[in-house]
Design an enzyme around this catalytic site. Sequence first.
Site, mmCIF file in Angstrom:
data_model
loop_
_atom_site.group_PDB
_atom_site.id
_atom_site.type_symbol
_atom_site.label_atom_id
_atom_site.label_comp_id
_atom_site.label_asym_id
_atom_site.label_seq_id
_atom_site.Cartn_x
_atom_site.Cartn_y
_atom_site.Cartn_z
ATOM 1 N N ASP A 131 0.853 -1.188 0.000
ATOM 2 C CA ASP A 131 0.000 0.000 0.000
ATOM 3 C C ASP A 131 0.883 1.230 0.000
ATOM 4 O OD1 ASP A 131 -2.450 -1.370 0.018
ATOM 5 O OD2 ASP A 131 -2.446 -1.533 2.196
ATOM 6 N N ASP A 149 -6.932 -1.429 -4.675
ATOM 7 C CA ASP A 149 -8.002 -1.114 -3.721
ATOM 8 C C ASP A 149 -8.934 -0.045 -4.286
ATOM 9 O OD1 ASP A 149 -6.700 -2.832 -1.935
ATOM 10 O OD2 ASP A 149 -5.619 -1.190 -0.972
#
EC number: 3.4.23.36
Length: 169
Positions: A131, A149
């Site tokens: 991330d 995401d």
Amino acid sequence: MASNKKRLMPSSSNNNSLLPWLGISLIVLLLDQLSKITIVKLFHYGESRPVTGFFNLVLVYNKGAAFSFLAAESGWQRHLFTAIGIAAAIYIIYLLRKHAGQRMFCWALALILGGAIGNVIDRIVYGHVIDFLDVFVGNWHWPAFNIADSAICVGAVLFVLDELRRVGK
């Protein structure tokens, strides 16, 4: 009788209509993986660089699912989320084939598919999801996320909008 057979047989354009949706998924997957490779090469774990007054780039790892759900577990969650991602991808491809003519529905599924595969690749290759997008207001930060995401979230919103549109007809 011949006209009934013609209606029951899928046309060749329907068989090929799966390809554009898989193409969209592939674009999402490539953008996701290229961005993660770039961040890993440019950042050290935990390093953060401000971009705006509400957005940073930061390299973090997520061993769990959305919002780091089950991230603190011993490692079994990696296999569970990998299996769920693969099963979801297979089911989404089935749905794309079955409903290839429903544009908004298929856009939603294609985005979700690309994002799901992107995160599955991370779990298989690295053991965690990479991330790097950090959005915040003041000192409050949303959990870091990535392009996969984002695609999954946009796909989910399109899915809900498509359902609301169908219910409203």
